[in-house]
Design a protein around this motif. Structure first.
Motif, PDB file in Angstrom:
ATOM      1  N   VAL A   1      10.232  26.845 -25.753  1.00 41.47           N
ATOM      2  CA  VAL A   1       9.689  25.491 -25.639  1.00 41.47           C
ATOM      3  C   VAL A   1      10.469  24.736 -24.562  1.00 41.47           C
ATOM      4  N   ASN A   2       9.736  24.084 -23.651  1.00 43.71           N
ATOM      5  CA  ASN A   2      10.373  23.270 -22.610  1.00 43.71           C
ATOM      6  C   ASN A   2      10.792  21.923 -23.191  1.00 43.71           C
ATOM      7  N   VAL A   3      12.066  21.582 -23.026  1.00 43.52           N
ATOM      8  CA  VAL A   3      12.609  20.343 -23.588  1.00 43.52           C
ATOM      9  C   VAL A   3      13.328  19.566 -22.497  1.00 43.52           C
ATOM     10  N   PHE A   4      13.003  18.264 -22.395  1.00 44.18           N
ATOM     11  CA  PHE A   4      13.730  17.384 -21.490  1.00 44.18           C
ATOM     12  C   PHE A   4      14.512  16.369 -22.328  1.00 44.18           C
ATOM     13  N   PRO A   5      15.754  16.072 -21.914  1.00 39.72           N
ATOM     14  CA  PRO A   5      16.527  15.056 -22.633  1.00 39.72           C
ATOM     15  C   PRO A   5      15.781  13.735 -22.785  1.00 39.72           C
ATOM     16  N   SER A   6      14.977  13.369 -21.793  1.00 36.13           N
ATOM     17  CA  SER A   6      14.257  12.092 -21.869  1.00 36.13           C
ATOM     18  C   SER A   6      13.285  12.055 -23.042  1.00 36.13           C
ATOM     19  N   GLN A   7      12.783  13.237 -23.463  1.00 34.59           N
ATOM     20  CA  GLN A   7      11.901  13.271 -24.632  1.00 34.59           C
ATOM     21  C   GLN A   7      12.670  12.896 -25.898  1.00 34.59           C
ATOM     22  N   ILE A   8      13.880  13.423 -26.011  1.00 33.14           N
ATOM     23  CA  ILE A   8      14.744  13.097 -27.150  1.00 33.14           C
ATOM     24  C   ILE A   8      15.053  11.599 -27.144  1.00 33.14           C
ATOM     25  N   GLU A   9      15.384  11.095 -25.948  1.00 34.75           N
ATOM     26  CA  GLU A   9      15.736   9.678 -25.826  1.00 34.75           C
ATOM     27  C   GLU A   9      14.589   8.777 -26.268  1.00 34.75           C
ATOM     28  N   SER A  10      13.370   9.145 -25.912  1.00 31.67           N
ATOM     29  CA  SER A  10      12.209   8.336 -26.295  1.00 31.67           C
ATOM     30  C   SER A  10      12.077   8.249 -27.808  1.00 31.67           C
ATOM     31  N   VAL A  11      12.292   9.380 -28.484  1.00 33.80           N
ATOM     32  CA  VAL A  11      12.203   9.403 -29.945  1.00 33.80           C
ATOM     33  C   VAL A  11      13.267   8.491 -30.549  1.00 33.80           C
ATOM     34  N   LEU A  12      14.495   8.604 -30.055  1.00 37.80           N
ATOM     35  CA  LEU A  12      15.606   7.837 -30.628  1.00 37.80           C
ATOM     36  C   LEU A  12      15.430   6.336 -30.408  1.00 37.80           C
TER      37      LEU A  12
ATOM     38  N   THR B   1       0.821  -1.211   0.000  1.00 39.37           N
ATOM     39  CA  THR B   1       0.000   0.000   0.000  1.00 39.37           C
ATOM     40  C   THR B   1       0.854   1.260   0.000  1.00 39.37           C
ATOM     41  N   LEU B   2       2.169   1.126   0.064  1.00 44.03           N
ATOM     42  CA  LEU B   2       3.068   2.281   0.017  1.00 44.03           C
ATOM     43  C   LEU B   2       2.790   3.100  -1.242  1.00 44.03           C
ATOM     44  N   VAL B   3       2.752   4.409  -1.080  1.00 47.54           N
ATOM     45  CA  VAL B   3       2.533   5.270  -2.235  1.00 47.54           C
ATOM     46  C   VAL B   3       3.641   5.037  -3.257  1.00 47.54           C
ATOM     47  N   ARG B   4       3.278   5.142  -4.554  1.00 45.84           N
ATOM     48  CA  ARG B   4       4.263   4.959  -5.618  1.00 45.84           C
ATOM     49  C   ARG B   4       4.530   6.281  -6.335  1.00 45.84           C
ATOM     50  N   MET B   5       5.747   6.443  -6.790  1.00 44.71           N
ATOM     51  CA  MET B   5       6.098   7.577  -7.642  1.00 44.71           C
ATOM     52  C   MET B   5       6.387   7.044  -9.037  1.00 44.71           C
ATOM     53  N   GLU B   6       5.891   7.756 -10.043  1.00 49.42           N
ATOM     54  CA  GLU B   6       6.188   7.361 -11.420  1.00 49.42           C
ATOM     55  C   GLU B   6       7.657   7.581 -11.722  1.00 49.42           C
ATOM     56  N   LYS B   7       8.137   6.876 -12.728  1.00 52.15           N
ATOM     57  CA  LYS B   7       9.488   7.119 -13.229  1.00 52.15           C
ATOM     58  C   LYS B   7       9.636   8.614 -13.500  1.00 52.15           C
ATOM     59  N   CYS B   8      10.717   9.207 -13.024  1.00 48.55           N
ATOM     60  CA  CYS B   8      10.890  10.658 -13.144  1.00 48.55           C
ATOM     61  C   CYS B   8      10.889  11.084 -14.604  1.00 48.55           C
ATOM     62  N   LYS B   9      10.199  12.188 -14.877  1.00 49.40           N
ATOM     63  CA  LYS B   9      10.059  12.684 -16.246  1.00 49.40           C
ATOM     64  C   LYS B   9      11.137  13.702 -16.589  1.00 49.40           C
ATOM     65  N   GLY B  10      12.047  13.897 -15.698  1.00 50.89           N
ATOM     66  CA  GLY B  10      13.101  14.883 -15.889  1.00 50.89           C
ATOM     67  C   GLY B  10      13.267  15.665 -14.606  1.00 50.89           C
ATOM     68  N   ARG B  11      14.044  16.733 -14.684  1.00 47.67           N
ATOM     69  CA  ARG B  11      14.263  17.581 -13.513  1.00 47.67           C
ATOM     70  C   ARG B  11      13.869  19.000 -13.841  1.00 47.67           C
ATOM     71  N   SER B  12      13.320  19.671 -12.854  1.00 48.46           N
ATOM     72  CA  SER B  12      12.899  21.050 -13.097  1.00 48.46           C
ATOM     73  C   SER B  12      14.087  21.937 -13.418  1.00 48.46           C
ATOM     74  N   ASP B  13      15.280  21.578 -12.917  1.00 53.17           N
ATOM     75  CA  ASP B  13      16.445  22.401 -13.224  1.00 53.17           C
ATOM     76  C   ASP B  13      17.264  21.852 -14.389  1.00 53.17           C
ATOM     77  N   ASP B  14      16.899  20.689 -14.917  1.00 53.31           N
ATOM     78  CA  ASP B  14      17.546  20.159 -16.120  1.00 53.31           C
ATOM     79  C   ASP B  14      16.756  20.522 -17.371  1.00 53.31           C
ATOM     80  N   MET B  15      15.604  21.104 -17.149  1.00 49.59           N
ATOM     81  CA  MET B  15      14.747  21.437 -18.273  1.00 49.59           C
ATOM     82  C   MET B  15      15.422  22.510 -19.132  1.00 49.59           C
ATOM     83  N   LEU B  16      15.457  22.254 -20.414  1.00 49.87           N
ATOM     84  CA  LEU B  16      15.994  23.228 -21.354  1.00 49.87           C
ATOM     85  C   LEU B  16      14.842  24.041 -21.938  1.00 49.87           C
ATOM     86  N   ILE B  17      15.003  25.333 -21.983  1.00 47.25           N
ATOM     87  CA  ILE B  17      14.005  26.178 -22.645  1.00 47.25           C
ATOM     88  C   ILE B  17      14.637  26.674 -23.943  1.00 47.25           C
TER      89      ILE B  17
END
Length: 432
Positions: A335-346, A315-331
């Motif tokens: 446009v907000n860009v996370f490296p993980s978005q690029i990785e998903s495409v590749l 019953t422990l609360v779960r956290m989703e796989k992190c979608k990036g970091r608020s301070d790693d976000m590239l603008i």
């Protein structure tokens, strides 16, 4: 196997009651032991008696990495150094490292929560666990080590790097569990291929991967190449190290050991608490640590919390796989860009390897995003026309996903530097 069923399967009311009791005690200790925390609370008109339950958590001020640096090295400790039996520190890539200290009780707590996470991942006492996280000031290696021993599993404390030795021990010792960064696991897979080692030649069945963000596409890549179940583990030294949360065998979010680490999700800009189920910045409060308890620590990791009971029974609360970091976000051009978005495409494309580098430049008054990506050997060709077709395909796919143009450069396999630690994905030359 569930290691601590009473806690891991507790009702929500039971968990809140335990968290409340522990939070009240923690706030009292921090207020009377750490001048910087006391000052922050006084500035907002708070005294420890105002905190009566976990529902009052949002009244407390935040803590950031800068607070730990400002109190370097031991200014955040709540016990005398005579009670601190171990010190760890962050890598300190910018500024001073963040220093954390552990009492003997803290080390026992750490071993307990890591043992829970190992059980979540399906590890048992008959396993041979090869720990390829770094040992030393980094918390990954030793954190995993004591949890494995507490479980009763056999530990191979090889640490990071020395890839040929890693492969030798996997074969000779019959390693069944590998613990390392996800990017290093793919590097091991490459080295296996070069050495003519097939996944069927190994005894691997579970991989416990953390210390850097990775995508579902990367999970599938790792599982396919290494022939194991890839489990995501989460931790950070400021909270305790590995063992904060981990996926179970159902791979549907990481169970947080919330009797020790109370999570919140806040809006990264307004800092207001967000409703359950919404994506925002993850914040942790430790409620059992003695050496360096921490209140509302802003992790900068973006995720959401899931309170439904998992199919595993926890019953422990779960956290989703992190979608990036608020301070790693590239603008990039608004446009907000996370490296993980690029990785998903590749990783959705069969022609590319999961190794890439993003380079951000400022040309005049405009930002540009350049992408270096490795092409799989069978697709890398001397024919310029074929490579140009592939380059345009990648460019189109990324633009369709992100809504911005990217300058794509295709490079040969093994061109981009590998590392046994966290993979370097972004070079932002705008800050230089």
């Amino acid at each position: 196997m569930i290691w601590n069923e009473k806690i891991e399967c507790a009702s929500r009311d039971e968990m809140k009651a335990l968290q409340s009791e522990r939070l009240i005690d923690t706030v009292q200790r921090i207020y009377h032991s750490i001048p910087s925390y006391r000052k922050k609370m006084q500035e907002v008109g708070l005294v420890p008696g105002d905190i009566k339950s976990i529902d009052d958590l949002s009244k407390l001020p935040f803590t950031t990495k800068q607070d730990l640096r400002d109190n370097y090295p031991f200014g955040m400790f709540t016990v005398p150094m005579s009670e601190i039996v171990r010190v760890h520190a962050s890598s300190g890539t910018t500024g001073k490292p963040t220093v954390v200290g552990y009492t003997r009780k803290d080390l026992n707590t750490w071993a307990e929560v890591v043992t829970r996470t190992l059980c979540m991942a399906g590890v048992h006492r008959n396993d041979m666990v090869q720990i390829a996280y770094g040992y030393g000031l980094f918390t990954g290696g030793l954190g995993m080590h004591y949890g494995c021993e507490n479980l009763g599993a056999s530990v191979i404390p090889i640490s990071g790097g020395n890839t040929q030795k890693q492969l030798q021990l996997m074969q000779d010792f019959g390693t069944s569990v590998i613990a390392c960064t996800p990017s290093y696991s793919l590097f091991l897979a490459e080295a296996m291929e070069e050495a003519g080692i097939k996944k069927e030649d190994l005894n691997l069945r579970v991989g416990i991967f953390g210390a850097e963000p990775w995508t579902e596409e990367m999970r599938r890549e790792i599982e396919s190449k290494l022939g194991l179940k890839a489990i995501d583990i989460y931790g950070l030294s400021e909270v305790i190290g590995p063992g904060v949360s981990c996926e179970c065998e159902h791979q549907c979010g990481m169970h947080i050991n919330e009797d020790h680490f109370v999570p919140e999700i806040i809006h990264p800009e307004t800092l207001e608490p967000m409703p359950a189920g919404e994506v925002g910045e993850l914040v942790f409060t430790t409620v059992t640590k003695e050496g360096i308890p921490i209140i509302r620590y802003r992790t900068r990791d973006l995720t959401r919390l899931i309170y439904d009971q998992c199919a595993c029974g926890r019953t422990l609360v779960r956290m989703e796989k992190c979608k990036g970091r608020s301070d790693d976000m590239l603008i990039i051009r608004g446009v907000n860009v996370f490296p993980s978005q690029i990785e998903s495409v590749l990783l959705d494309m069969s022609e590319t390897e999961p190794h890439y580098l993003l380079i951000v430049e400022r040309e005049g008054n405009l930002d540009s995003l350049k992408l270096m990506v490795e092409v799989q050997e069978q697709f890398f060709s001397d024919e310029v026309k074929k490579l140009e077709v592939l380059r345009k395909k990648i460019t189109h796919n990324i633009q369709s996903t992100l809504g911005i143009s990217v300058q794509v450069k295709l490079v040969e396999p093994k061109t981009i530097e590998r590392t046994a630690g966290k993979a370097k994905r972004v070079i932002d030359n705008r800050k230089m």
